[in-house]
Design a protein around this motif. Structure first.
Motif, mmCIF file in Angstrom:
data_model
loop_
_atom_site.group_PDB
_atom_site.id
_atom_site.type_symbol
_atom_site.label_atom_id
_atom_site.label_comp_id
_atom_site.label_asym_id
_atom_site.label_seq_id
_atom_site.Cartn_x
_atom_site.Cartn_y
_atom_site.Cartn_z
ATOM 1 N N ILE A 333 0.861 -1.175 0.000
ATOM 2 C CA ILE A 333 0.000 0.000 0.000
ATOM 3 C C ILE A 333 0.900 1.228 0.000
ATOM 4 O O ILE A 333 1.726 1.402 0.897
ATOM 5 N N LYS A 334 0.722 2.065 -1.028
ATOM 6 C CA LYS A 334 1.491 3.302 -1.112
ATOM 7 C C LYS A 334 0.524 4.465 -1.292
ATOM 8 O O LYS A 334 -0.269 4.496 -2.228
ATOM 9 N N MET A 335 0.613 5.421 -0.376
ATOM 10 C CA MET A 335 -0.159 6.652 -0.453
ATOM 11 C C MET A 335 0.852 7.789 -0.621
ATOM 12 O O MET A 335 1.553 8.154 0.325
ATOM 13 N N LEU A 336 0.916 8.342 -1.821
ATOM 14 C CA LEU A 336 1.979 9.284 -2.157
ATOM 15 C C LEU A 336 1.402 10.667 -2.459
ATOM 16 O O LEU A 336 0.398 10.796 -3.155
ATOM 17 N N ASN A 337 2.070 11.694 -1.915
ATOM 18 C CA ASN A 337 1.658 13.084 -2.169
ATOM 19 C C ASN A 337 0.208 13.318 -1.761
ATOM 20 O O ASN A 337 -0.634 13.744 -2.562
ATOM 21 N N VAL A 338 -0.075 13.024 -0.509
ATOM 22 C CA VAL A 338 -1.417 13.193 0.049
ATOM 23 C C VAL A 338 -1.548 14.598 0.630
ATOM 24 O O VAL A 338 -0.660 15.080 1.333
ATOM 25 N N LYS A 339 -2.662 15.226 0.348
ATOM 26 C CA LYS A 339 -2.955 16.556 0.903
ATOM 27 C C LYS A 339 -4.320 16.509 1.573
ATOM 28 O O LYS A 339 -5.329 16.222 0.926
ATOM 29 N N ILE A 340 -4.347 16.764 2.878
ATOM 30 C CA ILE A 340 -5.596 16.809 3.633
ATOM 31 C C ILE A 340 -5.867 18.265 3.985
ATOM 32 O O ILE A 340 -5.035 18.925 4.607
ATOM 33 N N THR A 341 -7.014 18.780 3.560
ATOM 34 C CA THR A 341 -7.261 20.222 3.668
ATOM 35 C C THR A 341 -7.896 20.653 4.979
ATOM 36 O O THR A 341 -8.196 21.825 5.158
ATOM 37 N N ASP A 342 -8.119 19.729 5.898
ATOM 38 C CA ASP A 342 -8.707 20.081 7.189
ATOM 39 C C ASP A 342 -7.973 19.317 8.286
ATOM 40 O O ASP A 342 -6.864 18.837 8.076
ATOM 41 N N GLY A 343 -8.588 19.152 9.422
ATOM 42 C CA GLY A 343 -7.888 18.552 10.549
ATOM 43 C C GLY A 343 -7.949 17.048 10.641
ATOM 44 O O GLY A 343 -7.549 16.462 11.658
ATOM 45 N N THR A 344 -8.424 16.379 9.597
ATOM 46 C CA THR A 344 -8.520 14.922 9.620
ATOM 47 C C THR A 344 -7.148 14.284 9.788
ATOM 48 O O THR A 344 -6.174 14.725 9.170
ATOM 49 N N SER A 345 -7.076 13.238 10.594
ATOM 50 C CA SER A 345 -5.802 12.551 10.786
ATOM 51 C C SER A 345 -5.399 11.812 9.522
ATOM 52 O O SER A 345 -6.232 11.452 8.698
ATOM 53 N N GLN A 346 -4.096 11.561 9.377
ATOM 54 C CA GLN A 346 -3.574 10.949 8.160
ATOM 55 C C GLN A 346 -4.014 9.492 8.010
ATOM 56 O O GLN A 346 -4.489 9.088 6.947
ATOM 57 N N PHE A 347 -3.831 8.688 9.043
ATOM 58 C CA PHE A 347 -4.208 7.273 8.955
ATOM 59 C C PHE A 347 -4.362 6.704 10.351
ATOM 60 O O PHE A 347 -3.860 7.261 11.335
ATOM 61 N N ALA A 348 -5.053 5.563 10.432
ATOM 62 C CA ALA A 348 -5.302 4.945 11.724
ATOM 63 C C ALA A 348 -5.686 3.488 11.539
ATOM 64 O O ALA A 348 -6.125 3.064 10.461
ATOM 65 N N ALA A 349 -5.532 2.709 12.614
ATOM 66 C CA ALA A 349 -6.001 1.329 12.651
ATOM 67 C C ALA A 349 -7.478 1.306 13.025
ATOM 68 O O ALA A 349 -8.038 2.298 13.512
ATOM 69 N N LYS A 350 -8.107 0.180 12.793
ATOM 70 C CA LYS A 350 -9.509 0.045 13.166
ATOM 71 C C LYS A 350 -9.699 0.259 14.658
ATOM 72 O O LYS A 350 -10.657 0.910 15.086
ATOM 73 N N ASP A 351 -8.790 -0.315 15.442
ATOM 74 C CA ASP A 351 -8.903 -0.195 16.894
ATOM 75 C C ASP A 351 -7.517 -0.287 17.508
ATOM 76 O O ASP A 351 -6.502 -0.299 16.797
ATOM 77 N N ALA A 352 -7.458 -0.376 18.820
ATOM 78 C CA ALA A 352 -6.183 -0.335 19.535
ATOM 79 C C ALA A 352 -5.444 -1.663 19.565
ATOM 80 O O ALA A 352 -4.383 -1.777 20.189
ATOM 81 N N THR A 353 -5.960 -2.679 18.873
ATOM 82 C CA THR A 353 -5.297 -3.989 18.910
ATOM 83 C C THR A 353 -4.048 -4.049 18.034
ATOM 84 O O THR A 353 -3.263 -4.993 18.139
ATOM 85 N N PHE A 354 -3.867 -3.087 17.140
ATOM 86 C CA PHE A 354 -2.649 -3.037 16.337
ATOM 87 C C PHE A 354 -2.344 -1.586 15.970
ATOM 88 O O PHE A 354 -3.201 -0.701 16.095
ATOM 89 N N THR A 355 -1.133 -1.337 15.521
ATOM 90 C CA THR A 355 -0.679 0.004 15.183
ATOM 91 C C THR A 355 -0.234 0.053 13.727
ATOM 92 O O THR A 355 0.449 -0.853 13.248
#
Length: 389
Positions: A333-355
């Motif tokens: 999985i490659k996410m290249l040259n990403v631009k988020i225009t508001d305060g949304t976080s870049q990425f996350a796991a479904k839950d706290a069971t993995f990072t």
């Protein structure tokens, strides 16, 4: 049997008297009629206004051509499951223009009223448990998959599908705006619009086909969705605008198979209007811009994300441990040259069971990212509204 019944009415405009110096002009009639039944030979419909009756199937060896500027209207009130379906071996030629798109709509303008455009081929898929064939989920129960990577189902250019995404009575079978089952690289898909459907705007079920210049606007489920190991390599300029009701901007999965290939998409814009909720309400948690699950992967470059600000939402969600281990950690999985225009976080796991931690260089940001670059025209304007917000 397919039938086309032309209107017999002709509007004639006579200018002046009948002297030899007078001009006479005639406004040519606009053909009307019905498209129905199976298409087994080469059929062409000139510029006109037509009614789609039932599920029209282009059979192996048959072809359907509809000329630029035509409008084809389904009618949910008659109780039939209207759709335009291309079987493997059939050909569909819908070559509109920016100024004269070919528009498929529905009489009541109600999302979910008909089944949209469905195309089948015999390009490779990877289904559940690694199977090379599968059965369609559109209620037609057709087998798809094969070894013909260059399958050619025809050419679709400047085509708009409105108010599709019909959900069938079994409550599990669903249709989209555009559904592509194991469609191959010989098929041309350019400048397509899925407008206000009740399911996904575009869905790919395996196959090798690529697309360019897509607009998914106001669809209730995901703007773009795929499974079965879809591997299109030359996709560009995808634009999604979710408004009122919508789930993920992109839902990406691969039937829990750790494939050694992936799709490539460049120039993506995903926008979500304020107040947009998911189909099941915000608590359904399908409000992220992009979701990877069941070993989904791919390379995505020049991506603009805005409006996915619901509490708990993120730009990129990894839904399960296997996807994180094999696809994120494995560099698929490659996410290249990403631009988020508001305060949304870049990425996350479904839950706290993995990072989630992307390998260096596999998730990058850029302030100069442009996203999709599309030229508007009649093809991208509905009821006076330009869909490219």
């Amino acid at each position: 049997m397919k039938k086309l019944v032309f209107s017999l009415s002709v509007l004639a405009l006579t200018l002046g008297s009948c002297s030899s110096n007078d001009d006479e002009g005639t406004v040519q009639p606009i053909p009307t009629g019905e498209i129905s039944g199976d298409i087994t030979t080469a059929k062409t419909y000139p510029l006109g206004n037509y009614t789609l009756q039932g599920t029209v199937k282009i059979k192996n060896g048959g072809s359907l051509t509809i000329e630029a500027g035509s409008t084809i209207t389904a009618n949910n009130s008659d109780g039939t499951a209207d759709a335009l379906l291309v079987e493997n071996g059939g050909k569909l030629y819908l070559n509109g223009t920016a100024a004269q798109p070919i528009v498929f709509t529905e009489a009541s303008s109600t999302p979910g009223s008909w089944g949209g455009i469905i195309m089948f081929g015999d390009a490779p898929i990877v289904g559940s448990n690694g199977n090379t064939t599968a059965t369609s989920e559109d209620g037609n129960n057709l087998t798809y998959g094969g070894t013909n990577a260059t399958h050619n189902g025809g050419s679709l250019k400047y085509v708009r599908v409105e108010y599709a995404g019909k959900k069938l009575t079994d409550n599990t079978s669903e249709m989209n705006g555009f559904s592509f089952y194991s469609v191959g690289t010989g098929t041309v898909l350019e400048n397509l619009v899925a407008y206000k459907g009740a399911d996904d705007g575009f869905e790919f079920y395996g196959g090798t086909v690529s697309t360019k210049n897509l607009i998914s606007y106001g669809n209730f489920d995901d703007s773009f969705d795929w499974q079965d190991g879809w591997r299109g390599q030359e996709n560009t300029n995808w634009y999604a605008y979710q408004t009122q009701t919508g789930n993920y901007g992109m839902e990406i999965e691969a039937k829990s198979v750790n494939n050694a290939f992936w799709p490539v998409v460049s120039n993506i814009t995903l926008k979500r209007a304020a107040g947009t909720v998911t189909e099941g309400g915000t608590s359904a948690a399908e409000y992220d811009a992009i979701q990877f699950k069941k070993e989904g992967n791919g390379e995505y470059n020049n991506v603009v994300i805005s409006g996915y600000t619901t509490a708990g939402a993120t730009a990129v969600r990894i839904q399960d441990v296997a996807t994180n281990t094999n696809q994120v950690d494995g560099g698929k999985i490659k996410m290249l040259n990403v631009k988020i225009t508001d305060g949304t976080s870049q990425f996350a796991a479904k839950d706290a069971t993995f990072t989630v931690t992307f390998p260096t260089g596999n998730y990058t940001t850029s302030t100069t990212t442009t996203g999709a670059t599309l030229t508007s025209g009649a093809w991208s304007i509905v009821n006076g509204v330009n869909l490219i917000q």
